[in-house]
Design a protein around this motif. Structure first.
Motif, PDB file in Angstrom:
ATOM      1  N   ALA A 406       0.825  -1.210   0.000  1.00 24.32           N
ATOM      2  CA  ALA A 406       0.000   0.000   0.000  1.00 24.32           C
ATOM      3  C   ALA A 406       0.861   1.263   0.000  1.00 24.32           C
ATOM      4  CB  ALA A 406      -0.916  -0.017   1.219  1.00 24.32           C
ATOM      5  N   ARG A 407       2.079   1.178   0.555  1.00 24.91           N
ATOM      6  CA  ARG A 407       2.952   2.342   0.559  1.00 24.91           C
ATOM      7  C   ARG A 407       3.400   2.699  -0.855  1.00 24.91           C
ATOM      8  NH1 ARG A 407       8.189   2.727   4.468  1.00 24.91           N
ATOM      9  NH2 ARG A 407       6.494   2.586   5.980  1.00 24.91           N
ATOM     10  N   ILE A 408       3.665   1.690  -1.661  1.00 27.06           N
ATOM     11  CA  ILE A 408       4.141   1.932  -3.026  1.00 27.06           C
ATOM     12  C   ILE A 408       2.972   2.149  -3.976  1.00 27.06           C
ATOM     13  CG2 ILE A 408       5.456   0.971  -4.960  1.00 27.06           C
ATOM     14  CD1 ILE A 408       7.085  -0.616  -2.883  1.00 27.06           C
ATOM     15  N   LEU A 409       1.989   1.260  -3.917  1.00 30.10           N
ATOM     16  CA  LEU A 409       0.830   1.350  -4.804  1.00 30.10           C
ATOM     17  C   LEU A 409      -0.334   1.950  -4.027  1.00 30.10           C
ATOM     18  CD1 LEU A 409       1.129  -2.090  -6.661  1.00 30.10           C
ATOM     19  CD2 LEU A 409       2.115   0.132  -7.261  1.00 30.10           C
ATOM     20  N   PHE A 410      -0.246   3.236  -3.773  1.00 36.79           N
ATOM     21  CA  PHE A 410      -1.206   3.955  -2.947  1.00 36.79           C
ATOM     22  C   PHE A 410      -2.505   4.212  -3.735  1.00 36.79           C
ATOM     23  CE2 PHE A 410       2.048   6.668  -4.817  1.00 36.79           C
ATOM     24  CZ  PHE A 410       1.292   7.473  -5.669  1.00 36.79           C
ATOM     25  N   PRO A 411      -3.594   4.483  -3.024  1.00 35.83           N
ATOM     26  CA  PRO A 411      -4.857   4.799  -3.711  1.00 35.83           C
ATOM     27  C   PRO A 411      -4.727   6.065  -4.554  1.00 35.83           C
ATOM     28  CG  PRO A 411      -5.231   4.304  -1.396  1.00 35.83           C
ATOM     29  CD  PRO A 411      -3.753   4.444  -1.564  1.00 35.83           C
ATOM     30  N   SER A 412      -5.401   6.065  -5.698  1.00 38.69           N
ATOM     31  CA  SER A 412      -5.360   7.229  -6.584  1.00 38.69           C
ATOM     32  C   SER A 412      -6.598   7.220  -7.471  1.00 38.69           C
ATOM     33  CB  SER A 412      -4.104   7.193  -7.459  1.00 38.69           C
ATOM     34  OG  SER A 412      -4.163   8.158  -8.486  1.00 38.69           O
ATOM     35  N   PRO A 413      -7.118   8.415  -7.794  1.00 41.79           N
ATOM     36  CA  PRO A 413      -8.256   8.471  -8.732  1.00 41.79           C
ATOM     37  C   PRO A 413      -7.863   8.045 -10.138  1.00 41.79           C
ATOM     38  CG  PRO A 413      -7.471  10.685  -8.185  1.00 41.79           C
ATOM     39  CD  PRO A 413      -6.785   9.738  -7.250  1.00 41.79           C
ATOM     40  N   HIS A 414      -6.557   7.955 -10.420  1.00 39.87           N
ATOM     41  CA  HIS A 414      -6.098   7.562 -11.748  1.00 39.87           C
ATOM     42  C   HIS A 414      -5.728   6.079 -11.808  1.00 39.87           C
ATOM     43  CE1 HIS A 414      -4.968  11.954 -11.387  1.00 39.87           C
ATOM     44  NE2 HIS A 414      -5.797  11.963 -12.421  1.00 39.87           N
ATOM     45  N   GLU A 424       2.533   8.413 -11.450  1.00 36.01           N
ATOM     46  CA  GLU A 424       2.357   8.871 -10.062  1.00 36.01           C
ATOM     47  C   GLU A 424       3.164   8.012  -9.089  1.00 36.01           C
ATOM     48  OE1 GLU A 424      -2.095  10.830  -9.806  1.00 36.01           O
ATOM     49  OE2 GLU A 424      -1.843   8.704  -9.342  1.00 36.01           O
ATOM     50  N   VAL A 425       3.091   6.685  -9.267  1.00 37.38           N
ATOM     51  CA  VAL A 425       3.800   5.768  -8.371  1.00 37.38           C
ATOM     52  C   VAL A 425       5.304   5.980  -8.460  1.00 37.38           C
ATOM     53  CG1 VAL A 425       4.377   3.325  -8.032  1.00 37.38           C
ATOM     54  CG2 VAL A 425       1.988   4.024  -8.332  1.00 37.38           C
ATOM     55  N   LEU A 426       5.806   6.067  -9.681  1.00 43.76           N
ATOM     56  CA  LEU A 426       7.255   6.201  -9.870  1.00 43.76           C
ATOM     57  C   LEU A 426       7.749   7.569  -9.420  1.00 43.76           C
ATOM     58  CD1 LEU A 426       7.505   4.396 -13.318  1.00 43.76           C
ATOM     59  CD2 LEU A 426       8.205   3.506 -11.079  1.00 43.76           C
ATOM     60  N   GLN A 427       6.939   8.590  -9.615  1.00 42.19           N
ATOM     61  CA  GLN A 427       7.302   9.928  -9.152  1.00 42.19           C
ATOM     62  C   GLN A 427       7.475   9.933  -7.636  1.00 42.19           C
ATOM     63  OE1 GLN A 427       7.476  12.990 -10.980  1.00 42.19           O
ATOM     64  NE2 GLN A 427       7.931  14.155  -9.123  1.00 42.19           N
ATOM     65  N   ALA A 428       6.500   9.379  -6.925  1.00 47.06           N
ATOM     66  CA  ALA A 428       6.557   9.369  -5.457  1.00 47.06           C
ATOM     67  C   ALA A 428       7.688   8.484  -4.938  1.00 47.06           C
ATOM     68  CB  ALA A 428       5.209   8.895  -4.895  1.00 47.06           C
ATOM     69  N   ASP A 444      10.155  10.107 -17.163  1.00 48.85           N
ATOM     70  CA  ASP A 444       9.832   9.638 -18.513  1.00 48.85           C
ATOM     71  C   ASP A 444      10.567   8.336 -18.817  1.00 48.85           C
ATOM     72  OD1 ASP A 444       8.184  11.797 -18.938  1.00 48.85           O
ATOM     73  OD2 ASP A 444       9.691  12.967 -20.033  1.00 48.85           O
ATOM     74  N   ARG A 445      11.839   8.256 -18.446  1.00 49.26           N
ATOM     75  CA  ARG A 445      12.611   7.036 -18.713  1.00 49.26           C
ATOM     76  C   ARG A 445      12.054   5.854 -17.917  1.00 49.26           C
ATOM     77  NH1 ARG A 445      16.984  10.779 -18.592  1.00 49.26           N
ATOM     78  NH2 ARG A 445      17.422  10.261 -16.410  1.00 49.26           N
ATOM     79  N   LEU A 446      11.662   6.110 -16.682  1.00 51.30           N
ATOM     80  CA  LEU A 446      11.106   5.038 -15.853  1.00 51.30           C
ATOM     81  C   LEU A 446       9.757   4.571 -16.390  1.00 51.30           C
ATOM     82  CD1 LEU A 446      12.015   6.499 -12.341  1.00 51.30           C
ATOM     83  CD2 LEU A 446      13.031   4.480 -13.405  1.00 51.30           C
ATOM     84  N   VAL A 447       8.920   5.515 -16.832  1.00 46.02           N
ATOM     85  CA  VAL A 447       7.613   5.141 -17.399  1.00 46.02           C
ATOM     86  C   VAL A 447       7.804   4.352 -18.679  1.00 46.02           C
ATOM     87  CG1 VAL A 447       5.484   6.040 -18.400  1.00 46.02           C
ATOM     88  CG2 VAL A 447       6.395   7.053 -16.304  1.00 46.02           C
ATOM     89  N   ALA A 448       8.808   4.712 -19.473  1.00 49.86           N
ATOM     90  CA  ALA A 448       9.090   3.949 -20.693  1.00 49.86           C
ATOM     91  C   ALA A 448       9.457   2.511 -20.349  1.00 49.86           C
ATOM     92  CB  ALA A 448      10.222   4.619 -21.479  1.00 49.86           C
ATOM     93  N   LYS A 465       7.127  -3.535 -11.258  1.00 49.93           N
ATOM     94  CA  LYS A 465       8.321  -3.970 -10.535  1.00 49.93           C
ATOM     95  C   LYS A 465       9.600  -3.648 -11.304  1.00 49.93           C
ATOM     96  CE  LYS A 465       6.208  -7.767  -7.883  1.00 49.93           C
ATOM     97  NZ  LYS A 465       6.234  -9.216  -7.609  1.00 49.93           N
ATOM     98  N   THR A 466       9.542  -3.678 -12.638  1.00 50.02           N
ATOM     99  CA  THR A 466      10.755  -3.445 -13.430  1.00 50.02           C
ATOM    100  C   THR A 466      11.348  -2.061 -13.189  1.00 50.02           C
ATOM    101  OG1 THR A 466      10.065  -5.024 -15.130  1.00 50.02           O
ATOM    102  CG2 THR A 466      11.690  -3.348 -15.764  1.00 50.02           C
ATOM    103  N   PRO A 467      10.593  -0.962 -13.326  1.00 52.02           N
ATOM    104  CA  PRO A 467      11.197   0.341 -13.037  1.00 52.02           C
ATOM    105  C   PRO A 467      11.508   0.549 -11.558  1.00 52.02           C
ATOM    106  CG  PRO A 467       8.867   0.584 -13.551  1.00 52.02           C
ATOM    107  CD  PRO A 467       9.229  -0.820 -13.879  1.00 52.02           C
ATOM    108  N   LEU A 468      10.769  -0.100 -10.668  1.00 54.43           N
ATOM    109  CA  LEU A 468      11.083   0.015  -9.244  1.00 54.43           C
ATOM    110  C   LEU A 468      12.438  -0.611  -8.929  1.00 54.43           C
ATOM    111  CD1 LEU A 468       7.600  -0.761  -7.653  1.00 54.43           C
ATOM    112  CD2 LEU A 468       8.715   1.468  -7.809  1.00 54.43           C
ATOM    113  N   VAL A 469      12.709  -1.770  -9.527  1.00 49.01           N
ATOM    114  CA  VAL A 469      14.023  -2.405  -9.367  1.00 49.01           C
ATOM    115  C   VAL A 469      15.112  -1.502  -9.947  1.00 49.01           C
ATOM    116  CG1 VAL A 469      15.465  -4.340 -10.126  1.00 49.01           C
ATOM    117  CG2 VAL A 469      13.152  -4.767  -9.254  1.00 49.01           C
TER     118      VAL A 469
END
Length: 838
Positions: A406-414, A424-428, A444-448, A465-469
């Motif tokens: 829940a800390r990483i994948l937090f609630p969001s209207p999107h 949003e997740v990668l930014q935070a 942008d690179r992480l979202v790609a 998980k890939t960009p988080l790693v």
């Protein structure tokens, strides 16, 4: 940097130095020394009086002067010249048996050096220490993962040990990054993210309860699981399967208690197999588990009046080769207790062991009792561990999905727009992992990366998980670095986010929390009042334990405990529990000074110690019960107080079979006085063994033979007296009045009495360590300077340079003016220009 040796100033030197300082205070624009002055006056003086001992053929004390030139700034030789001036002023150079400098020569040399040092100091005002790109060490990595991800996982355990430099393993110049380490970081990051983000249904929580039953020959002492039942935690209710306990052979009928199994201490011979164990147990999922043991301690009535001298039995639980719990079992037969701990396990097949790790052997006890008792008899005075059952409960999740998810994948209207939500997740996550604001192109690179991964993954959770790693393997996470665009500009004031990280890794060995992030984003953290308030807040936080363990563990040597273990035949009182308690005292004592804002001079001498029951028994201090550490007031007959009387330090400065006055003396010079001697010359040799025909020759007498070598005499004159002051403590730190030719339990009547007296190079004499402590307190400035150097080195993550000398002096003066309080020193360090500069 080195500090002056403890020695009164030669009267002539006092006049010369005072006049030189007065001259330069009145004339700050005095002409700098030049090559002509050096060649005409200084070099001939050095050649005539110094190069014989400090030249090409011979470098006493590791000092060579024939290669020094006139430009201290270009050669970075200011520290060497400062040392020469100190030694000359103190009368150490030239030696008393060599031609001495005239008053005119002394004036010429000290004034020339002083002008050069002022030039270096002026140049250093526009620079700080070298900017270092510093990698997180293992402890910092583990703590950062804990605070970033929020999982109970021993992160970093699979990473290589970090090298140390300048006494600490957080110094950037030593923390390189190899391809092998990078591979390990990648594997660790994948494992961490897999644990943090979950998919599917919550794993079923199961309870395994084990009751023991001996199988096999009675004299082997094997215990296996009688009742292995899996189910939900409450399925078993309060009914516990009972049986008549088996006992470990001969004559122990009175130990048969319904529902309990009695374990004798684990000894390397008789009791090796006397354990409870569950064979081929498999943890079904990686995650958190709880192990519980219902037990009490049992002590047969024996011939020792005060049976608590030996302490209660020691419950020890291991799984997959890792210790999960070690605890004294002080619960009585009438009121058994449940002992439990929470731990992380991978999904592995393993064996769980329950042992009584009470390490005193029967021979040890017979020596104390003075009788040859049969350890198989029921009244043998050794504690037994009575175990009713033990349970393994898990995997345990306080919520599903777990808090890390829940800390990483937090609630969001999107949430339904995967790419927007991924951004949003990668930014935070990147903001917290990089410990700074992140720029749009980085996201942008992480979202790609997420986008590419999503084409081959079945779910959003797997793809993210890939960009988080990737973030956890990024240099922006693994290193504490300045912004790359500013690197070419040289040293500069830190921005607020960089200061927040330096502060948090100094005090917590971890990343900033949200309060620090918030202050950094507001741009107010550099405010002196705000920074002081944050130091106070952070030191009050439980995470400041990292400062205690990482600084004290390296400065005072607590981490070295166990590297050289005292010989078990000679030092029967030493065991694993005592070793852990020694480290606990070193940490607990420093924590007492920190959290109660006490004077750092308590490190030299104190009227209290911080002990648990095990160490109190070793120190022969009554009235301490339990395994927790607490402040204990000392009396003179305890012969403790300050770090010089702590068993941990005394053990790490011994060699396992005897004390080492040389190691102990060097330790004092290096860690308390900031004046480490040079390494011994290659031909120095070892301390000779006991002299033929004198089988009880004292260590002092043998060391005197060693000092007859001219190459050894100069350094040993400073080292040995300090080490001899600690001779009342043997190689395990036990207080004694006799040197022992055999076991510490039973010295021979002919063994010589300990002689702890000494004479310092300046002529001051002492009879024992108590008198040496008073001498050190008289010269407290040397200790305070040394402490400032050590703590500043740790805080900056780099070695100190000559340009830091003024900062150290400023810190020492502030420390003295503040009543020598530890918290004040820490607050002053973070306010220095050196701490706030990259």
């Amino acid at each position: 940097m080195r500090q002056n040796a403890t020695m009164p100033l030669v009267m002539l030197a006092v006049v010369v130095v005072a006049s030189a300082l007065s001259l330069h205070a009145a004339e700050p624009a005095a002409e700098a020394s030049d090559a002509a002055t050096f060649e005409r006056t200084i070099r001939p003086l050095l050649t005539a009086h110094c190069t014989g001992c400090h030249g090409a053929k011979k470098q006493e004390a590791g000092l060579r002067v024939d290669q020094l030139g006139d430009d201290m700034l270009a050669e970075k030789s200011a520290a060497r010249w400062h040392e020469i001036m100190d030694r000359v002023n103190l009368g150490e150079m030239p030696p008393k048996d060599r031609p001495q400098l005239s008053r005119a020569q002394l004036t010429q040399l000290t004034e020339w050096i002083h002008r050069g040092l002022k030039r270096v100091e002026a140049a250093s005002q526009t620079a700080s220490g070298e900017v270092v790109l510093r990698r997180l060490n293992r402890a910092e990595y583990a703590n950062t993962i804990r605070d970033l991800i929020g999982i109970n996982y021993p992160a970093g355990k699979n990473l290589p040990e970090d090298p140390a430099a300048f006494g600490f393993d957080n110094v950037g110049s030593a923390l390189s990054l190899s391809p092998l380490q990078m591979e390990k970081y990648l594997r660790e990051a994948r494992r961490i993210i897999d644990l943090a983000i979950v998919t599917g249904e919550q794993p079923t929580r199961e309870l395994l309860r084990v009751e023991a039953e001996r199988r096999g020959p009675e004299d082997r002492g094997y215990y296996y699981a009688k009742d292995l039942r899996l189910g939900k935690p409450n399925d078993l209710g309060d009914e516990r399967g009972r049986k008549l306990a088996w006992t470990l052979g001969g004559g122990r009928e009175e130990l048969k208690t319904e529902g309990f199994e009695h374990l004798a201490p684990v000894d390397k011979t008789e009791f090796r197999t006397n354990v409870l164990r569950a064979i081929d147990f498999t943890y079904p999922h990686a995650g958190e588990y709880i192990v519980r043991v219902r037990a009490y301690g049992h002590y047969p009535a024996g011939p020792i009046p005060d049976h608590t001298h030996f302490g209660p039995p020691r419950l020890n639980i291991t799984s997959d080769g890792v210790r999960l719990l070690a605890s004294d079992v002080d619960a009585p037969r009438e009121a058994p207790r449940v002992y439990e701990t929470r731990f992380h396990s991978e999904a592995v097949r393993t064996t769980v062991f329950i042992r009584n790790r009470y390490d005193y052997s029967p021979n040890w006890i017979n020596e104390v009792v003075g009788e040859n008792l049969n350890f198989r008899q029921p009244d043998f005075p050794q504690p037994y561990l009575a175990v009713d059952w033990y349970e393994i409960d898990g995997p345990i999740y306080d919520a599903w999905p777990p808090a890390s998810h829940a800390r990483i994948l937090f609630p969001s209207p999107h949430r339904d727009d995967e790419e927007v939500y991924a951004r949003e997740v990668l930014q935070a996550f990147a903001r917290r992992a990089y410990r700074r604001p992140v720029e749009a192109e980085e996201i942008d690179r992480l979202v790609a990366g997420f986008r590419r991964s999503r084409t081959v993954c079945d779910s959003f959770e797997q793809a993210i998980k890939t960009p988080l790693v990737a973030i956890l393997c990024s240099p922006d996470f693994l290193f504490l670095s300045e912004s790359s665009r500013d690197a070419e500009d040289g040293p500069r004031p830190m921005n607020d986010h960089e200061l927040a990280s330096r502060l948090s890794y100094f005090l917590w060995s971890s990343m900033p929390d949200e309060e620090l992030f918030g202050l950094a984003e507001k741009g107010v953290l550099r405010d002196e009042r705000v920074l002081s308030e944050q130091v106070t807040r952070m030191l009050a936080d439980a995470k400041s334990r990292a400062l205690v363990e990482n600084f004290v563990g390296q400065w005072l040597g607590a981490r070295q405990l166990g590297q050289v273990v005292p010989d078990e035949k000679l030092y029967r009182r030493y065991d694993e529990h005592l070793e852990e308690s020694m480290a606990g005292e070193m940490y607990g004592f420093f924590a007492e000074l920190l959290h109660n804002d006490l004077s750092v001079l308590n490190l030299l001498d104190s009227d209290f110690a911080v002990l648990n029951a095990r160490l109190a028994r070793f120190y022969n201090i009554d009235g301490v019960r339990g395994d927790h550490f607490r402040r204990v007031e000392l009396a003179a007959e305890h012969h403790r107080g300050g770090v010089l009387a702590q068993a941990g330090m005394l053990t790490v400065t011994s060699n396992g079979t005897r004390t080492s006055p040389v190691q102990r003396g060097v330790w004092i010079l290096e860690n308390l006085l900031g004046d480490p001697p040079p390494p011994p010359p290659p031909n120095a040799g070892e301390i000779p063994p006991k002299v033929d025909g004198a089988d009880r020759t004292t260590l002092r007498e043998r060391l005197a033979i060693h000092r007859t070598a001219s190459a050894c005499a100069a350094c040993h004159a400073k080292i040995d007296p300090l080490g001899f002051a600690l001779e009342n403590y043997d190689a395990s730190g036990f207080y004694r009045t006799q040197e022992s030719s055999r076991s510490q339990i039973n010295p021979h009547p002919r063994d010589p009495a300990v002689d702890a007296s000494g004479r310092l190079p300046d002529g001051r004499e002492f009879e024992n360590v108590e008198q040496l402590k008073q001498i050190l307190l008289e010269d407290k400035q040397k200790f305070l300077t040394c402490l400032c150097e050590k703590l500043l080195t740790y805080a900056l993550g780099r070695g100190l340079e000559y340009s830091d000398r003024a900062t150290v002096e400023q810190l020492r003066e502030s420390l003295e003016g503040d009543g020598d309080h530890l918290r004040g020193l820490i607050t002053n360090i973070v306010q220095t220009r050196a701490f706030q500069t990259k």
